[in-house]
Design an enzyme around this catalytic site. Sequence first.
Site, PDB file in Angstrom:
ATOM      1  N   ARG A 187     -14.798  19.728  -4.573  1.00  0.00           N
ATOM      2  CA  ARG A 187     -13.677  19.259  -3.586  1.00  0.00           C
ATOM      3  C   ARG A 187     -14.404  19.012  -2.357  1.00  0.00           C
ATOM      4  NH1 ARG A 187      -8.242  22.915  -3.552  1.00  0.00           N
ATOM      5  NH2 ARG A 187      -9.559  24.115  -2.105  1.00  0.00           N
TER       6      ARG A 187
ATOM      7  N   ASP B 289     -12.954  31.742  -3.703  1.00  0.00           N
ATOM      8  CA  ASP B 289     -13.695  30.473  -4.133  1.00  0.00           C
ATOM      9  C   ASP B 289     -14.482  31.130  -5.451  1.00  0.00           C
ATOM     10  OD1 ASP B 289     -15.747  28.842  -4.693  1.00  0.00           O
ATOM     11  OD2 ASP B 289     -15.308  27.821  -2.719  1.00  0.00           O
TER      12      ASP B 289
END
Length: 209
Positions: A104, A200
Amino acid sequence: MAKALIMDHPLIQHKISLLRDKNTGSKEFRELVSEVGMLMCYEATRDLPLKEVEIETPVATAKTKVISGRKLAFVPILRAGLGMVDGVLSLVPAAKIGHIGLYRDETTHQPVEYYCKLPADIEERDVIVLDPMLATGGSAIDAINMIKKRGVRSIKFMCIIAAPEGLEALQKTHPDVPVYCAALDQRLNDDKYIVPGLGDAGDRIFGTK
Ligand code: PRP
Ligand code: URA
């Protein structure tokens, strides 16, 4: 529209609580992602077709069942999807593995493709895409687009934690793809991280932060 199946088995829920804990280190986190992947795979393969065969037991002839139909391929989305591969392969060791590399962009949050290597016969297989996190849905949508371009007709998506925004976007774009997730969280924050989520996933699996 294909339904989203929330897998809330107690073992899965317990392991997700450990995954969410910020004090869980990389080694344990990696093991847990693999274990949850394995438990989810057990459920996601519940509809595999069976055929009857006859075998000789040491005592008698038995009519019994074995898995039939199309073979499976798992496609982890790099990096974090790699963490689920060992778990699913422990249940389906003959499956082939494709890899799709997406990250991303930190500013736009849009997925950027950097790798794609899929089994040569993937269009003849049932495919399960693996990624622990479904946030905006962009990565899952792009990965499934890439797999569909190769002629695959049967695709499932398996994630550990989903945000409602990502689930909706994925189901809207790919209504034919059943989604299996273990927890549906509250929302995305301004950085498009899942709240409460687990942070994450890629960084926690590989110890990169
Ligand atoms: C994470 C995660 C998904 C994606 C989800 O990967 O593993 O692939 O984000 O976000 P989305 O639904 O908004 O697309 P990331 O881009 O952090 O890459 P990494 O796995 O290499 O760390
Ligand atoms: N990717 C992650 O690893 N975690 C999130 O919360 C969102 C995207």
